[in-house]
Enzyme design. Sequence first.
Site, mmCIF file in Angstrom:
data_model
loop_
_atom_site.group_PDB
_atom_site.id
_atom_site.type_symbol
_atom_site.label_atom_id
_atom_site.label_comp_id
_atom_site.label_asym_id
_atom_site.label_seq_id
_atom_site.Cartn_x
_atom_site.Cartn_y
_atom_site.Cartn_z
ATOM 1 N N GLU A 93 -3.820 0.732 -12.198
ATOM 2 C CA GLU A 93 -3.916 -0.311 -10.995
ATOM 3 C C GLU A 93 -4.520 -1.877 -11.751
ATOM 4 O OE1 GLU A 93 -1.980 -1.412 -8.582
ATOM 5 O OE2 GLU A 93 -0.741 0.173 -7.950
ATOM 6 N N TYR A 177 -7.307 -3.668 -2.083
ATOM 7 C CA TYR A 177 -6.462 -3.106 -3.114
ATOM 8 C C TYR A 177 -6.049 -1.848 -3.789
ATOM 9 C CZ TYR A 177 -2.137 -2.665 -5.971
ATOM 10 O OH TYR A 177 -0.885 -2.328 -6.352
ATOM 11 N N ASP A 195 -0.745 -6.686 -2.868
ATOM 12 C CA ASP A 195 -1.017 -7.791 -3.913
ATOM 13 C C ASP A 195 -0.476 -8.556 -3.401
ATOM 14 O OD1 ASP A 195 1.541 -6.438 -4.490
ATOM 15 O OD2 ASP A 195 1.166 -5.590 -5.888
ATOM 16 N N CYS A 249 11.962 -9.871 -3.863
ATOM 17 C CA CYS A 249 12.410 -10.875 -3.375
ATOM 18 C C CYS A 249 10.973 -11.960 -4.466
ATOM 19 C CB CYS A 249 11.328 -10.138 -2.098
ATOM 20 S SG CYS A 249 11.063 -11.600 -1.296
ATOM 21 N N CYS A 265 14.186 -10.596 7.778
ATOM 22 C CA CYS A 265 13.691 -11.778 7.466
ATOM 23 C C CYS A 265 13.209 -12.881 8.462
ATOM 24 C CB CYS A 265 13.397 -12.421 6.709
ATOM 25 S SG CYS A 265 13.323 -12.960 5.334
#
Length: 542
Positions: A93, A177, A195, A249, A265
């Site tokens: 990460e 995060y 994120d 997306c 959505c």
Amino acid sequence: MTLERDVLQRLRNAANKVKRSSEDAPATSDHSTKYHEWRSQAEIQSIRDSLLTWYDREFSSGNQRSMPWRIHDTMETSTKSKDQRAYEVWISEVMLQQTQVERVRPYFMKWLQKWPTLLDLANATEEDVRTVWSGLGYYSRATRLLGGAKIVAAIFDGKLPEDTTTLEKQVPGIGRYTAGAVTSIAYGLPCAAVDGNVVRVLARLRAIGGDPKSTVVDKLFWSLASSLISASRPGAFNQALMDLGATICTPRNPGCGRCPVREHCLARTETDNWKSISSDNNSIEDIKTAISSETSNDCTLCPRVFSFESQTPDPSVYPPKQIKTERPVKNFTVIVVERLSEDGFRQVRLHQRKAEGLLAGMWEFGMVELDEGKSTISPKVQRKRKRGGGEVETNSTSAQKGRKKSQASEKLDEDIAIVAVKDVLGLSTISRSHLGAVARSASSALTIESRKHVGTVTHTFSHVVWQMEVEHWKVSGENGDGEHTNDAKWVNIDEIHYTAMGNGMKKAWNLVDAVSEKGNVLSKRKRAGKGANLDNPTGSDE
């Protein structure tokens, strides 16, 4: 359907403002903040189920992104402990911050080969981690990982804490995060991890038009993600949400037709319903003006519905695009000083940067900053210099140009001489008496054989651009007491790519190396009488 009804009402309210504006009616909001909330617990559960089903299907079909740090939670073959998984998730990460997956892969594997466990990392040195990290960028991440590992080894017996609060407060470099990612993926705790990919997905699911970096909008994203997280499979859910943002997306041209949660959505529903509203006796231009200029009394998040870069709205208008500020340009001359060792190996002189600030502790060639402060020259305007001339392009008048070029040439040559002599001799200060000897000899034991300008390289950081004129100096001999110091050394050229150097310096070396190779070919062909058709190997006006 409740979702479509809310969207239609929002768009109709915005369109009706066109009519009300002609009557000087007071402005009203087209939606409230509740428009961005989940409609019901049933909707939340449906999103969870759809997303996890898609995630599992992608894994089983082999379409899921392959990453060495990822282990699907349905795999029963993994023998790694939760603590080891937490270490690997943490490393991955941190590496993935501001860095693409493809670039991280080899660095992650190299890191784990060097330090398989957190305790192994805790015993490393800063020089070790900088070397392994070299080329990945944002080098302070490496030293923070080392600092964090030492703290975890000393306080937590080499095991990353299992709660987000302790991770954030006591382990350097771990923010909200990363703490959420470690605790959910490795320890199976229902903690959100928001994120950039997740922000984009949530912004479109809930049609959030506010600035993602604002405190109030950021708080909403974390609230939405926290209420959405799957309690039974939090790690898989967070990774599914990230994968959705990375593969479907996407920032541009999202694949809405393939999206597993498209029915929920708001951005897609707004787009689908736009035509029916825009054709209701209102021109596209009038509705654009009404929506773009509206202010909301109820929703404190959204300044507008669409950004209208084209006549047809699209889900990609969410989240709103960030205005990028132009990076300042700083201009340098980089001096690559090379010699042959007693054993006949090519060596270059390197210096270590200070322990704080940009590229802290990294190694580099000699550098001269050509400007005082930050340059206002656009990145598109190239600074050109001819050997011995030091010409600099400016936007001044002809008379000013001549004067500035002359001053720049004098300053450039003097500065280069000062830094080069300091580099080679390893001296902390330089007296003017050294400068007269630069052209032929810096000391009785060291001779400068040649000096060439080989070209220009540009390196972009997140906040500044370095434009570097690269010089290649060849010397012979040794430099006495300055041969090796705490912050300067000679290294063989085959060690350069294994040294803790930034990408900018590696670009400079690659240019020098390429020109040297081309020069070697030229010399061989000239000796054979075949050099007439080759380009100038030095990249200068020699």
